[in-house]
Every structure is written in structure tokens, then in C-alpha cells.
Design an enzyme around this catalytic site. Sequence first.
Site, PDB file in Angstrom:
ATOM      1  CD  GLU A  29      -2.419  -1.632   2.550  1.00 58.58           C
ATOM      2  OE1 GLU A  29      -2.222  -0.907   3.536  1.00 58.58           O
ATOM      3  OE2 GLU A  29      -3.004  -2.729   2.623  1.00 58.58           O
ATOM      4  CD  GLU A  60      -3.900  -4.671   5.168  1.00 60.47           C
ATOM      5  OE1 GLU A  60      -5.044  -5.173   5.132  1.00 60.47           O
ATOM      6  OE2 GLU A  60      -3.703  -3.440   5.113  1.00 60.47           O
ATOM      7  CD  GLN A  82       0.246   2.318   4.794  1.00 64.56           C
ATOM      8  OE1 GLN A  82      -0.825   2.576   5.327  1.00 64.56           O
ATOM      9  NE2 GLN A  82       0.485   2.601   3.526  1.00 64.56           N
ATOM     10  CG  PHE A  83       1.991   1.024  10.587  1.00 65.15           C
ATOM     11  CD1 PHE A  83       2.940   1.689  11.352  1.00 65.15           C
ATOM     12  CD2 PHE A  83       1.327   1.739   9.593  1.00 65.15           C
ATOM     13  CE1 PHE A  83       3.210   3.037  11.137  1.00 65.15           C
ATOM     14  CE2 PHE A  83       1.602   3.083   9.373  1.00 65.15           C
ATOM     15  CZ  PHE A  83       2.550   3.734  10.153  1.00 65.15           C
ATOM     16  CG  HIS A 129      -0.115   3.343  13.540  1.00 64.24           C
ATOM     17  ND1 HIS A 129      -1.459   3.264  13.817  1.00 64.24           N
ATOM     18  CD2 HIS A 129      -0.030   3.691  12.233  1.00 64.24           C
ATOM     19  CE1 HIS A 129      -2.145   3.571  12.719  1.00 64.24           C
ATOM     20  NE2 HIS A 129      -1.308   3.825  11.744  1.00 64.24           N
TER      21      HIS A 129
HETATM   22  C1  LIG Z   1      -5.851  -2.916   7.794  1.00 61.39           C
HETATM   23  C2  LIG Z   1      -5.181  -1.603   7.548  1.00 61.39           C
HETATM   24  N1  LIG Z   1      -4.282  -1.499   6.553  1.00 61.39           N
HETATM   25  C3  LIG Z   1      -3.652  -0.327   6.335  1.00 61.39           C
HETATM   26  C4  LIG Z   1      -3.913   0.759   7.109  1.00 61.39           C
HETATM   27  C5  LIG Z   1      -3.216   2.083   6.849  1.00 61.39           C
HETATM   28  N2  LIG Z   1      -4.228   2.981   6.279  1.00 61.39           N
HETATM   29  C6  LIG Z   1      -4.890   3.843   7.059  1.00 61.39           C
HETATM   30  S1  LIG Z   1      -6.096   4.620   6.234  1.00 61.39           S
HETATM   31  C7  LIG Z   1      -5.711   3.860   4.792  1.00 61.39           C
HETATM   32  C8  LIG Z   1      -6.485   4.143   3.556  1.00 61.39           C
HETATM   33  C9  LIG Z   1      -7.933   3.996   3.787  1.00 61.39           C
HETATM   34  O1  LIG Z   1      -8.640   4.484   2.710  1.00 61.39           O
HETATM   35  P1  LIG Z   1     -10.199   4.613   2.751  1.00 61.39           P
HETATM   36  O2  LIG Z   1     -10.811   3.326   3.193  1.00 61.39           O
HETATM   37  O3  LIG Z   1     -10.623   5.149   1.444  1.00 61.39           O
HETATM   38  O4  LIG Z   1     -10.490   5.656   3.929  1.00 61.39           O
HETATM   39  P2  LIG Z   1     -10.063   7.202   3.993  1.00 61.39           P
HETATM   40  O5  LIG Z   1      -8.699   7.240   4.592  1.00 61.39           O
HETATM   41  O6  LIG Z   1     -10.108   7.768   2.636  1.00 61.39           O
HETATM   42  O7  LIG Z   1     -11.060   7.820   4.909  1.00 61.39           O
HETATM   43  C10 LIG Z   1      -4.649   2.979   4.974  1.00 61.39           C
HETATM   44  C11 LIG Z   1      -4.063   2.148   3.929  1.00 61.39           C
HETATM   45  C12 LIG Z   1      -4.844   0.604   8.148  1.00 61.39           C
HETATM   46  N3  LIG Z   1      -5.174   1.621   8.967  1.00 61.39           N
HETATM   47  N4  LIG Z   1      -5.470  -0.577   8.339  1.00 61.39           N
END
Ligand SMILES: Cc1ncc(C[n+]2csc(CCOP(=O)(O)OP(=O)(O)O)c2C)c(N)n1
Lengths: 326, 362
Positions: A29, A60, A82-83, A129
Site C-alpha cells: 500500500e 493485506e 504498512q505497519f 502503530h
Molecule cells: C488494515 C489496515 N491497513 C492499512 C492501514 C493504513 N491505512 C490507514 S487509512 C488507509 C487508507 C484507507 O482508505 P479509505 O478506506 O478510502 O479511507 P479514507 O482514509 O479515505 O477515509 C490505509 C491504507 C490501516 N489503517 N489498516
Amino acid sequence: MANLNMADALNLALMQEMEKDGDVIVFGEDVGVDGGVFRITDGLLDRFGERRVIDTPVAETAIAGFAIGMAAYGLKPVGEMQFTGFSYQGFHQMESHAARLRWRSRGRYPISMVLRMPYGAGVHALEHHSESREVYYAHTPGLKMVIPSTPRNARALLVSAIRDPDPVIFFEPKAIYRAFREEVPEEEETLPIGQSRTARQGSDLTMISYGAMLHRTLEAAERLADEDGAEAEVIDLLSLSPLDHERFTQSARNTGRVVIVHEAHRSYGPAGEIMARLIEESFYYLEAPIRRVTGFDTIVPMFAREQDYLPDVERILEATRAAMND
Amino acid sequence: MPRKQVRLEHSVEYLSVMDKRGRVDEKLAPKIDNERLLEMHRTMLLSRRLDEQMLILQRQGRIGTFAPAIGQEGCQVGAMAALSRRDWFVPAFRETSAMLWRGFEPTNLLLYNAGYNEGGAIPEDSHDLPIAIPVASQLPYAVGLAYGTDYRDTDEIVITFFGDGATSEGDFHEAMNFASVFKTPIVFLCQNNHWAISMPRRRQSESKTLAQKALAYGMPALQIDGNDVFAVYAAVEEAAERARAGKGPMMIEAITYRMSVHTTADDPGKYRDEEEVEKWQEWDPILRLQKYLKAKKHLTDQQIDELEEEIAKQVNEAWEKADKQMQELDDPSVIFDHLYEQLPEYLKAQRQAFEQRLKHGG
Ligand SMILES: Cc1ncc(C[n+]2csc(CCOP(=O)(O)OP(=O)(O)O)c2C)c(N)n1
Ligand SMILES: [Mg+2]
């Protein structure tokens, strides 16, 4: 030689391995256009293009599984979580298949892949995190698990992990991504997986640590030398699986006193296994109970109190003095 | 044997009620009394100003990383206003406007963003779930909650929020399928804000709409203008009525836009053009609602100015209060709180040792 921080050193390892081996493919990601949320993969997309540096959807399970399939085909995938806190969906694939395909197919499908992920507390991040859950992976037969501690060993270990014939979980201590620099040679360098190193020499006490906590351990060792005149030998594990117990059990036989430091939770944490090996291998040489300084058995608190959770130099020193005075 | 057509009746409707200039299609408009509409407007504005203040506080190092809801206030407040306090609210991590509508204290949000778990406390009588950071992870338990409201024969339903990126996670698909198979009373509100950190919507999925993913699970879906409070209100009202009538779940894809950073740890300059953001300014949900309210003479420019002043004061006071509370929250042994109903002995021992060290200035 270039003076690099760990983030740049990891980037160098990826650049050089991708340059050298067209089968190395990096994905995860935000690793492409954005260069990764910690910029570890910065510049790779420009250099190697979209077929080799892939921005994936937020998934993931698929990232881990995608890597496994590529590896089964014979490519050299390097996936990013990512974490570590978001790696659990991917854990299913790692446990169910990455760790087992070689075994299940009786050698037909070795899974040579790397799954990189930043771990650990100390960067003022949000919930999920800051964990240090290396035991989930180190406990899983079939996986290897490494955690570097400096720019130079991070670079060398990542190169070795990519070339390793087995699946390697590569934990990156994000708290020290940019904490300090070290000379890193331009020419390629590897480090055998499953081999620890002596980070400081001494003969009064053995201290065992790895990753970000190694540096607090070293600091405590320096203070012990200055304030108490005792010299600690500090062992940097580098690999949690396979765990190289030769070096630390040998050191314990010399010093008779041991302190183990990690930020993972205490119960069933890495120190438990390290203590078991010490008891198996050096029991008759020990002169004091083995001490461990660890994160508590609590959920890692939100960042206002993350330093209360983490072992600090004072806590390490206290345990060290207790071990010295027994 | 020739191939035969499998007949599928699949289509997705798009709903918008108010145009860019705040003109409303009265035939489609939901009935919302003026007082409530003004309260919605106030919450949206409060959310915007609070986010802006938090961006400043974050830059000053006084609070940590957070995800601003800027641009999505209409979507969140429009949705929550269509529901009752008894309904259950299951957020992801960008639902500040929805939380404020539900009565979440700005002071607590500031404490939370300053890294204090205390800020995340949920009042006893609340039907709100806490912030969930792992993407899409809230959706399966939202469905379990909905099963509970049905099992106990209440007329409560559940609404859960998630992003465009979340639709790529397995958790999303598993939750949608469960909800549909068990006909649970739940509204899946997808805020398609066009971005998942650096990943644009068009690269997240090859599906023409995200709404159509619901159809694969035998669930109805609607795509709406998510920056149009009236459309959001109408859609959620419709979905809630269905759910309350025992007809099961529905998915709403609200088209909106993340007008600010992903989180304060993010630099959108790496991956998106400022022009795109500027284009979306014209669709700002707050400005559009204000145009409507002014045209209908429910609100004057002077009243907006007064409201701005009042909100600025409220935000400042919330920060002062949070700042003061932080000084008072000086007992770090709370890191052992709320882990179990009864702290087991081995943890009591860890807590005691920790407290001993604190006492001796360790
Ligand atoms: C399971 C997971 N993978 C990766 C992340 C890191 N991460 C946080 S927000 C995000 C993108 C999310 O996009 P979206 O669902 O469109 O929500 P938005 O941030 O646009 O509100 C990612 C990859 C996470 N929080 N949880
Ligand atoms: Mg999004």
C-alpha cells in the site's frame, strides 16, 4: 561509503537488489507513487516502473498471498505491510501457506519471499502503530524472522533476506529509521540470517537485546561502565528465528549474569525463549537470576504514555545492577 | 448446448437532491425541520473549524497524528441526523463530524488526539462504538451488533462508516455477506472520498461503482452525492426504514472528497494535483448548505458571522479545557486500566512495581 540513516540504507538495499535481479518485485500500500509512508521505497517506481513496483489496493491478505504465489512461481517478491499492526490479515497467509508450501509440496515449492514491516513504539503514532509482536512470527515454524538495529546491518540483512530461499519476516524498527547515521559501503554486503553479533564487549555481565531497544541497552551499558565500573557484553540478536543462542549462551558462561531487554510484552515474549536456552546451555555457570526488562503485559498505550510502557535506560540499569549485586 | 442468459436484475441509482448552487429538488427532498437543519449546519461548521484548529495544534506539536474529516462533514452529519439516538454508530477513523453530531465532546477528541486513552472514553448510555483504525475491521462487528438489535426485537438499527479503500479488504466482503445472509438491520455507508492515502479511487477497484459490490451479495445499493446533506439524509432514512422493517441491510456509496491531508503524517503533494482539490472546493458541503439556507432566508451572512465567532470560542475553550486536563492526567499507571474486568495477579504485580518506581522518581 555513504553516511546513511536506516531508511536510506533500506532503500539502497532495495535499489541494488532490484537492479541486480529482474525477478525482485516490490509491492504494498502506497509504496509506489508515494514512496511508502516512511519513504523506504522512494524512487523505486521511477527507476523500475509499474510492473516491478506496485501500488496495491488496501488488502493485506492479498498482499501476503500475492507474494506467496509469485514466490511459488520463482519470482523474488518483497511485500510491505504498512505497519505490523495491520499485518494480521496477512498473517493468515503467512502461517497457512508461506510457512508450509515447501513442506506440504515436499520441496517442490520453496517460498523465497520477504515481508517487510515497521514495528515498535516511540514515534507518537496512533493506536495499532506501535506494537512489537515479533513472537507471532518467530513462533511460526517455516518462517524466518529478522530485526536489524543499525543502518549498515539493516541494509545487509535485507539483501540476505531477499536472497534467502525461505520466507523472511523483516521487522523494521521505525523509531530509529532516522535516529542516526552510519557508514554503509556502496558495494554489496550481506549478513547471514540466524547470526547474532556482539555490539559491545565486556566480561562482567551479558545484556541481550535487538532492534530499537538495543540502543537503550547500549546506553545503559555505558552508564554502568561510567558509574559502576562494570563492563557489560551486549549481544544484538538480529535474527529471532532462527535464534543464534551460541553467542549469548557462551557469553553467559563467561559472565554468569544476564539481562534481556525487549519492548515486546513480557509474558511469552522473546525473553522467555532466550531464558530457556540459557538454562539449557549455561545453567551451571549462572551466578544470578536472569533478569528481563520488557514492555508490560498491557496494550501499548496511546502515545502520551508510550514511554511509560517502553523499557527506559533507568529500568534497564536497575535490572542490571540487581543482576550485578546478586 | 447453447449458452443461456442468467437473468440478473441489477442496477444502481444515483441520488442528488441539491445542486452546486444550493437549489433543492423539492420532490426528492427529505422533510427536515428548520431547527434541525440549522443544528446540522452548526455541527458541520464546528467539525470544520475543529479540524482546522487541530491541524494547527498538530503542527505546533501539541497533538499527534489525526485524520481530518474536512470535505466530508455533510455526508457524516446528513447520515447521523436521519437516525435516532438509539441507533448504533460504528465509525472508522475519520468520523469527527458524525461523532460531534452524536454529542462526542470536542475536549475528549482533543485529548484522544493528544495521545490520551481517556479521550476515547464512551459514556455509559451511548450507542456509539469507538474509533477503529484498521481499515474495514469495524464492519464485521457492526454486523454482529445489528444481529443483536434484531435478536432482542428492538427497533434500533446500526450504521457503519468506511472508505473507498476499505472495500478492497476481506473484512468488508465477509461483513456484507453476513449482513445480507442474516438480513441484519444495518446501513453500510461508504464514504468514497476518492483517495485511500495515495491510491486514487480509480486504481482501488475496476468496478464502475463501489455501490454495485452490494449487488453481488443480494443487497440493494444506492450511489449518492455525498456532499449534499439532503441526498445523504434521504438515502440513510430510506435504508434505515428498510432495516427497521426487517428487510435487511443496504449499502450507500456517498461520493465525496477528502479536501485535506490523509492524516497529518501525509504529504498529498507527492501524489495529487492541487487543481483537483480546487475543483472540489465548489462542491464544499458546508458552502452548498449555506447557499440553500440563505436563499430560503433561514440564515443570513450576519448570523453566519456570529455563529463563526461562537464556534471559534467553543473550539478555543475545548482546547483550553483539554490542555488543563492533560496537566491533571499525570498518573501513567492508568496504562493498566480497562484491560480486564479484574486485573489478574501477575498484572497487579507489574502495576505495583511500576507505581513503586514512580513514587521513587525512577
Ligand atoms: C488494515 C489496515 N491497513 C492499512 C492501514 C493504513 N491505512 C490507514 S487509512 C488507509 C487508507 C484507507 O482508505 P479509505 O478506506 O478510502 O479511507 P479514507 O482514509 O479515505 O477515509 C490505509 C491504507 C490501516 N489503517 N489498516
Ligand atoms: Mg478514501
